[in-house]
Design an enzyme around this catalytic site. Structure first.
Site, PDB file in Angstrom:
ATOM      1  N   ASP A  34       5.870   7.531   1.610  1.00 17.88           N
ATOM      2  CA  ASP A  34       5.648   6.716   0.423  1.00 17.88           C
ATOM      3  C   ASP A  34       6.747   5.645   0.371  1.00 17.88           C
ATOM      4  OD1 ASP A  34       4.025   6.670  -2.318  1.00 17.88           O
ATOM      5  OD2 ASP A  34       6.131   6.409  -2.832  1.00 17.88           O
ATOM      6  N   TYR A  39       8.826  -0.368  -8.256  1.00 16.56           N
ATOM      7  CA  TYR A  39       7.658  -1.212  -8.050  1.00 16.56           C
ATOM      8  C   TYR A  39       7.949  -2.649  -8.463  1.00 16.56           C
ATOM      9  CZ  TYR A  39       5.197   3.063  -7.050  1.00 16.56           C
ATOM     10  OH  TYR A  39       4.804   4.249  -6.477  1.00 16.56           O
ATOM     11  N   HIS A  89      -0.928  12.679   1.327  1.00 13.98           N
ATOM     12  CA  HIS A  89       0.220  11.852   1.007  1.00 13.98           C
ATOM     13  C   HIS A  89       1.514  12.661   0.908  1.00 13.98           C
ATOM     14  CE1 HIS A  89       1.797   8.088  -0.818  1.00 13.98           C
ATOM     15  NE2 HIS A  89       2.538   8.882  -1.540  1.00 13.98           N
TER      16      HIS A  89
END
Length: 386
Positions: free
Chosen positions: A181, A315, A364
């Site tokens: 990730d 982010y 994931h």
């Protein structure tokens, strides 16, 4: 680089009052009215989350997991003005290779609990002692027991520089890096900021730098294999249906932080939604792939530390840092699990791909879902680089 380079032992000791408050908040959750018969198509169903929240309140035992975590050597140090919490487990094998493990969002150091033993002590886990690692597992700045970030600008490259300094402080001049990730941003960046120290980088759940940027032409699409086309379709679906969380956290991290920090049910839904979508198979419930208590312990690290908002900042930083994945000659290994989207031909544009594995299972959160497969791939990749 730091005001205080001391490395201090760390022990988790959550106040009982904090656990009592959590239980009270869960008991007093104000549940929304939702549509019936739509399943997970519009997000987490209220009936599922009510049941999971009640399990969290009445049956989940934080103290048992706190004790398990405290059995692992933990430390904190200050780097670049930021507290960094990390697990550090040395192998009993004297020639072990140091390995930094980098998590992402919505993960934490909890992701790696199942792989610490096999990586550090393969002799006791049916492996070859020559494959042993000393492992260092930082809580990302702004996450968990590293606490909230104190300033902006904590991009992947800045985190990588902090991790390089951490490894230097621990006396590791030559080491490997592994990440999934956002950790699959940071681990390659470690090779860019510490070319002399990093012997190789292994990634899973890789995206940026390992996928096409922009539209793929029909001609190019026709040249893709069936597996590659399936990954491109998953990427397309993610960009149209699955990246709302990304857009919110990349543009309004402060706004979303209020609800996540104030409501444990809100924090639970925000994270569980991703465990549902990103584990394999994505059609199943998240606990079919990741143990329910393991998932809740991961949620607890966000809740107890109040770091939902600061974790969301990665982010925003990613969208505003203007840091592009410049090519390096450091060997890179890629493990692509069943729910991943990395495509080799695009990965080779900015990475020296020395190892590539495709798996038809796992998702994931590979270290939680299929730890034996991830460990095996990490061992195989680093074997010729020791």
């Amino acid at each position: 680089m730091a005001n205080n380079s001391e490395i201090r032992p760390f022990h988790i000791d959550v106040a009982q009052a904090d656990l009592d408050e959590l239980h009270t908040r869960l008991a007093n959750t104000r549940w929304p009215a939702t549509l019936t018969g739509v399943g997970w198509n519009r997000g987490v169903p209220v009936e599922y989350l009510e049941e999971l929240a009640e399990y969290w309140r009445t049956r989940y035992d934080w103290r048992a997991h706190e004790k398990r975590l405290n059995d692992i050597p933990q430390f904190t140090t200050e780097i670049d003005g930021q507290s960094i919490h990390f697990l550090h487990v040395r192998s009993p094998e004297p020639d072990a290779l140091p390995l930094l493990l980098a998590h992402g969002w919505p993960g934490s150091v909890i992701e790696f609990l199942k792989v610490i033993g096999p990586l550090t002590d393969p002799r006791s886990h049916g492996g070859d002692p020559a494959d042993a690692f000393h492992v260092v597992i930082p809580s990302m700045p702004g996450f968990g027991f590293s606490g909230p970030t104190r300033d902006g600008g904590w991009s992947s490259r800045r985190m990588a520089a902090a991790y390089a300094e951490l490894m230097r402080r621990l006396g590791y001049e030559r080491y490997g890096a592994q990440g999934g990730d956002f950790g699959a941003f940071v681990a390659p960046d470690l090779a860019r900021v510490d070319r002399d120290g990093v012997v190789g980088v292994h990634v899973n759940a890789a995206t940026y730098g390992f996928i096409p940027l922009g539209e793929v032409s029909e001609e190019e699409r026709a040249s893709l294999t069936e597996v590659e086309r399936a990954r491109l379709e998953r990427l397309t679906n993610f960009l149209s249906e699955g990246n709302g969380y990304f857009q919110i956290q990349a543009t309004r991290p402060h706004t979303v932080a209020y609800g996540l920090t104030d409501s444990p049910a809100g924090q639970l839904a925000w994270i569980v939604d991703k465990f549902k979508e990103w584990t394999h198979p994505s059609s199943g419930l998240p606990e079919e792939s990741v143990d329910r208590d393991h998932m809740l312990t991961n949620v607890m690290l966000y809740w107890l530390t109040g770091t939902a908002g600061s974790a969301a900042q990665i982010y925003y930083e990613s969208m505003h840092a203007q840091e592009w994945p410049t090519p390096t000659d450091v060997p890179v290994g890629v493990a692509v699990f069943a729910e991943d989207i990395a495509i080799r031909r695009y990965a080779e544009q900015a990475n020296n791909i020395a190892h590539w594995s495709d798996f038809d299972t796992g998702g994931h959160f590979a270290a939680m879902e299929v730890p034996e497969l991830l460990v095996g791939d990490v061992r195989k990749f680093f074997r010729p680089l020791r």
